[in-house]
Design an enzyme around this catalytic site. Structure first.
Site, PDB file in Angstrom:
ATOM      1  N   LYS A 126     -13.503 -73.310  16.223  1.00 39.90           N
ATOM      2  CA  LYS A 126     -12.563 -73.816  15.453  1.00 39.90           C
ATOM      3  C   LYS A 126     -12.906 -73.157  13.939  1.00 39.90           C
ATOM      4  O   LYS A 126     -14.042 -72.598  13.759  1.00 39.90           O
ATOM      5  CB  LYS A 126     -13.114 -75.368  15.095  1.00 39.90           C
ATOM      6  CG  LYS A 126     -11.896 -76.350  14.471  1.00 39.90           C
ATOM      7  CD  LYS A 126     -10.715 -76.430  15.335  1.00 39.90           C
ATOM      8  CE  LYS A 126      -9.648 -77.465  14.793  1.00 39.90           C
ATOM      9  NZ  LYS A 126      -8.831 -77.927  16.065  1.00 39.90           N
ATOM     10  N   ASP A 166      -3.618 -76.302  12.730  1.00 40.12           N
ATOM     11  CA  ASP A 166      -4.363 -77.584  12.960  1.00 40.12           C
ATOM     12  C   ASP A 166      -3.625 -78.114  11.622  1.00 40.12           C
ATOM     13  O   ASP A 166      -2.770 -77.898  10.920  1.00 40.12           O
ATOM     14  CB  ASP A 166      -5.952 -77.710  12.860  1.00 40.12           C
ATOM     15  CG  ASP A 166      -6.343 -78.842  13.171  1.00 40.12           C
ATOM     16  OD1 ASP A 166      -6.459 -79.327  14.423  1.00 40.12           O
ATOM     17  OD2 ASP A 166      -7.008 -79.602  12.150  1.00 40.12           O
TER      18      ASP A 166
HETATM   19  P1  NDP Z   1      -0.391 -82.053  10.019  1.00 41.78           P
HETATM   20  O1  NDP Z   1      -0.998 -81.242   8.910  1.00 41.78           O
HETATM   21  O2  NDP Z   1       1.033 -81.219  10.525  1.00 41.78           O
HETATM   22  O3  NDP Z   1      -0.240 -83.189   9.747  1.00 41.78           O
HETATM   23  C1  NDP Z   1      -1.340 -84.135   9.437  1.00 41.78           C
HETATM   24  C2  NDP Z   1      -1.029 -85.377   9.175  1.00 41.78           C
HETATM   25  O4  NDP Z   1      -1.792 -86.416   9.178  1.00 41.78           O
HETATM   26  C3  NDP Z   1       0.006 -85.526   7.899  1.00 41.78           C
HETATM   27  O5  NDP Z   1       0.910 -86.503   7.975  1.00 41.78           O
HETATM   28  C4  NDP Z   1      -1.193 -85.730   6.972  1.00 41.78           C
HETATM   29  O6  NDP Z   1      -0.479 -86.534   5.841  1.00 41.78           O
HETATM   30  C5  NDP Z   1      -1.997 -86.766   7.742  1.00 41.78           C
HETATM   31  N1  NDP Z   1      -3.286 -86.601   7.167  1.00 41.78           N
HETATM   32  C6  NDP Z   1      -4.160 -85.642   7.248  1.00 41.78           C
HETATM   33  N2  NDP Z   1      -5.328 -85.904   6.691  1.00 41.78           N
HETATM   34  C7  NDP Z   1      -5.181 -87.256   6.554  1.00 41.78           C
HETATM   35  C8  NDP Z   1      -6.194 -87.995   5.786  1.00 41.78           C
HETATM   36  N3  NDP Z   1      -7.546 -87.432   5.414  1.00 41.78           N
HETATM   37  N4  NDP Z   1      -6.005 -89.219   5.578  1.00 41.78           N
HETATM   38  C9  NDP Z   1      -4.675 -89.780   5.934  1.00 41.78           C
HETATM   39  N5  NDP Z   1      -3.564 -89.004   6.464  1.00 41.78           N
HETATM   40  C10 NDP Z   1      -4.020 -87.631   6.783  1.00 41.78           C
HETATM   41  O7  NDP Z   1      -1.585 -81.687  11.108  1.00 41.78           O
HETATM   42  P2  NDP Z   1      -1.304 -81.864  13.080  1.00 41.78           P
HETATM   43  O8  NDP Z   1      -0.287 -82.873  12.986  1.00 41.78           O
HETATM   44  O9  NDP Z   1      -1.274 -80.461  13.291  1.00 41.78           O
HETATM   45  O10 NDP Z   1      -2.675 -82.559  13.121  1.00 41.78           O
HETATM   46  C11 NDP Z   1      -2.745 -83.875  13.277  1.00 41.78           C
HETATM   47  C12 NDP Z   1      -4.131 -84.242  14.227  1.00 41.78           C
HETATM   48  O11 NDP Z   1      -3.859 -83.740  15.374  1.00 41.78           O
HETATM   49  C13 NDP Z   1      -5.335 -83.506  13.368  1.00 41.78           C
HETATM   50  O12 NDP Z   1      -6.445 -84.564  14.006  1.00 41.78           O
HETATM   51  C14 NDP Z   1      -5.500 -82.440  14.327  1.00 41.78           C
HETATM   52  O13 NDP Z   1      -6.888 -82.041  14.426  1.00 41.78           O
HETATM   53  C15 NDP Z   1      -4.791 -82.864  15.659  1.00 41.78           C
HETATM   54  N6  NDP Z   1      -4.727 -81.759  16.600  1.00 41.78           N
HETATM   55  C16 NDP Z   1      -3.587 -80.983  16.287  1.00 41.78           C
HETATM   56  C17 NDP Z   1      -3.002 -79.896  17.247  1.00 41.78           C
HETATM   57  C18 NDP Z   1      -1.794 -79.009  17.080  1.00 41.78           C
HETATM   58  O14 NDP Z   1      -1.505 -78.467  17.836  1.00 41.78           O
HETATM   59  N7  NDP Z   1      -1.356 -79.023  15.753  1.00 41.78           N
HETATM   60  C19 NDP Z   1      -3.550 -80.118  18.626  1.00 41.78           C
HETATM   61  C20 NDP Z   1      -4.693 -80.914  19.102  1.00 41.78           C
HETATM   62  C21 NDP Z   1      -4.818 -81.830  17.986  1.00 41.78           C
HETATM   63  P3  NDP Z   1      -0.500 -85.593   4.543  1.00 41.78           P
HETATM   64  O15 NDP Z   1       0.804 -84.993   4.645  1.00 41.78           O
HETATM   65  O16 NDP Z   1      -0.152 -86.544   3.196  1.00 41.78           O
HETATM   66  O17 NDP Z   1      -1.525 -84.944   4.292  1.00 41.78           O
HETATM   67  O1  2IT Z   2      -7.388 -79.338  17.863  1.00 40.12           O
HETATM   68  C1  2IT Z   2      -6.596 -78.630  18.708  1.00 40.12           C
HETATM   69  O2  2IT Z   2      -6.784 -78.489  20.079  1.00 40.12           O
HETATM   70  C2  2IT Z   2      -5.743 -77.694  18.150  1.00 40.12           C
HETATM   71  N1  2IT Z   2      -5.375 -77.768  16.868  1.00 40.12           N
HETATM   72  C3  2IT Z   2      -4.833 -76.549  18.637  1.00 40.12           C
HETATM   73  C4  2IT Z   2      -5.826 -75.389  18.873  1.00 40.12           C
HETATM   74  C5  2IT Z   2      -5.088 -74.248  19.464  1.00 40.12           C
HETATM   75  O3  2IT Z   2      -6.011 -73.174  19.890  1.00 40.12           O
HETATM   76  O4  2IT Z   2      -3.782 -74.339  19.717  1.00 40.12           O
END
Ligand code: NDP
Ligand code: 2IT
Length: 444
Positions: A126, A166
């Site tokens: 990561k 992420d």
């Molecule tokens: P994005 O940046 O696209 O979206 C994140 C969302 O969560 C936004 O709405 C953001 O609000 C909100 N958010 C982030 N930090 C905070 C915080 N500290 N408090 C409150 N709200 C918060 O990220 P993703 O959708 O990609 O990721 C969301 C989660 O999923 C994370 O935990 C990530 O690690 C996990 N994840 C993502 C994957 C991927 O493929 N993208 C795969 C597996 C897991 P704001 O816009 O106001 O910051």
């Molecule tokens: O938390 C996760 O699994 C991710 N943000 C996706 C990682 C990836 O390599 O696609």
């Protein structure tokens, strides 16, 4: 003292300043107890748990860039290569002001087990930076990404370590980083995933984490004699994972009534309008107040609150430790049947225990959000064979992977007499393959 307790004490002593990493390590080690106890002396002699909780290596570096006023800004970049027993390091890059070593380390640690659960050959890693893309111009984001990659490119490669998106890292950021990697290394290779479709990205990667979350949730419901049809779902977040989770839940006939961002949340009793949410968040990069302004009947509330809405299924899709014990109590009191984590470690340990003890079916992020990284691995396969698959092909593989994960974690829990404990099942199933590979490869 048991080997698990011994290893836990060492982890706590060594990482006292990294609470999120300790939380993640404690959850995993606690649930490995029955596996370790069955082979206590062998694992102790191998120092397997100490090796598993110590990253292979970690990089921390300066990221200087120039803002639109000509002012130099300095951020801190990170990449942690945690474990490559079963494949090249793989895991996303988080761009958020809260990023520090402990956050990246917990995410890298969880990635080891998640990636193993996908059944695909990817190790755990990561990275990220304490850079906040919010409010920055495209040029500023490009300047940051180029500077970040100028250093990161020394440590990664298609067969070495393959980062992806992420929080805060989406298609725009991956594009700028890929361009800089290619420029410096003069090498066109699948070094990042989540790429644009015109330069090696995979169809369905954008949707994969949210869709995958719903595929495993649907399988969970099905195996308990239920379906998604007509269910009320609450979702937190309004980013990549939340948006596509909402879309798939609706396609399955459920009604999603909430979303949230870091400042507030929406209750939309008529069901979230995904097209509008995408416009507000993906195109305008605006606040949720704009959603409420454009959507009759939707309410905007400041602060947190999605878990107070009555639902059948809750899907936390924003960030770590966003679902607390009080929230778990509300969910149970409101008759929630299932909680599946789209985010990484969104539920605190005491909230998880409360949900499990009160009969809520709970699937943790390592299993439930594995669809994103699984589809990243499918992108790597397509890059290696220099071909691209159709949306349907990728989507059907993703679905099969998520259904397999459900049955693997369910079986692992049953094997250790813990039927229905999907957290334990996921940690055990993820661990078994990695442990076998580590032992086979000797002390390295
Ligand atoms: P994005 O940046 O696209 O979206 C994140 C969302 O969560 C936004 O709405 C953001 O609000 C909100 N958010 C982030 N930090 C905070 C915080 N500290 N408090 C409150 N709200 C918060 O990220 P993703 O959708 O990609 O990721 C969301 C989660 O999923 C994370 O935990 C990530 O690690 C996990 N994840 C993502 C994957 C991927 O493929 N993208 C795969 C597996 C897991 P704001 O816009 O106001 O910051
Ligand atoms: O938390 C996760 O699994 C991710 N943000 C996706 C990682 C990836 O390599 O696609």
């Amino acid at each position: 003292m048991s080997y698990v307790d011994e290893a836990l004490e060492k982890v706590k002593a060594k990482n006292a300043s990294e609470p999120e990493f300790l939380q993640a390590a404690e959850e995993v080690l606690e649930s490995l107890r029955p596996v370790i106890e069955a082979n206590e002396e062998k694992y102790r002699k191998e120092a397997l748990l100490e090796r598993l909780t110590e990253p292979d290596r970690q990089f921390k570096f300066r990221v200087p860039w120039v803002d639109d006023n000509g002012q130099v800004q300095v951020n801190t970049g990170y990449r942690i290569q945690f474990n490559n027993a079963i494949g090249p390091y793989k895991g996303g890059l988080r761009l958020h002001p809260s990023v520090n070593t402990g956050i990246i380390k917990f995410l890298g640690f969880e990635q080891i087990f998640k990636n193993s659960l996908t059944g695909l050959p990817i190790g755990g890693g990561k990275g990220g930076a304490d850079f906040d893309p919010k409010g920055k111009s495209d040029r500023e984001v490009m300047a940051f990404c180029q500077s970040f990659m100028t250093e990161l490119c020394k440590y990664i490669g298609a067969d070495v370590d393959v980062p992806a998106g992420d929080i805060g890292t989406g298609a725009r950021e991956i594009g700028y980083m890929f361009g800089q990697y290619k420029k410096i290394k003069s090498c066109y290779e699948g070094v990042l995933t989540g790429k644009g479709l015109s330069y090696g990205g995979s169809l369905a990667r954008t949707e994969a984490t949210g869709y995958g979350l719903l595929y495993i949730t649907e399988e969970l419901m099905k195996c308990h004699g239920e379906s998604m049809e007509g269910k009320t779902v609450v979702i937190s977040g309004a980013g990549n994972v939340a948006i596509y989770a909402t879309q798939k839940a609706q396609q399955m006939g459920a009604k999603v009534v909430t979303c949230s961002d870091s400042t507030g949340w929406i209750y939309d009793p008529n069901g979230i309008d995904v097209a509008l949410l995408k416009e507000v968040k993906e195109v305008k990069r605006a606040r949720l107040t704009e959603y409420a302004a454009a959507r009759p009947g939707a309410e905007y509330h400041e602060g947190r609150g999605v878990w107070s809405v009555k639902c059948d299924i809750a899907l936390p899709c924003a960030t770590q430790n966003e679902l607390h014990l009080e929230d778990a109590k509300l969910l149970v009191a409101n008759g929630c049947k299932a909680v599946c984590e789209g985010a990484n470690m969104p539920t605190t340990i005491d909230a998880t225990k409360y949900l499990q003890e009160n009969g809520v079916w709970f699937i943790g992020g390592k299993a439930a959000n594995a669809g994103g990284v699984a589809t990243s691995a499918l992108e790597m396969s397509q890059n290696s064979e220099r071909l691209s698959w159709t949306f349907e092909e990728v989507d059907s593989k993703l679905k099969q992977i998520m259904v397999n994960i459900y049955h693997n974690i369910d079986d692992a829990a049953k094997r250790y007499g813990q039927e229905g404990n999907y957290v334990m099942g996921a940690n055990i199933a993820g661990f078994e393959k990695v442990a076998e590979a580590m032992i086979a490869q000797g002390v390295v």
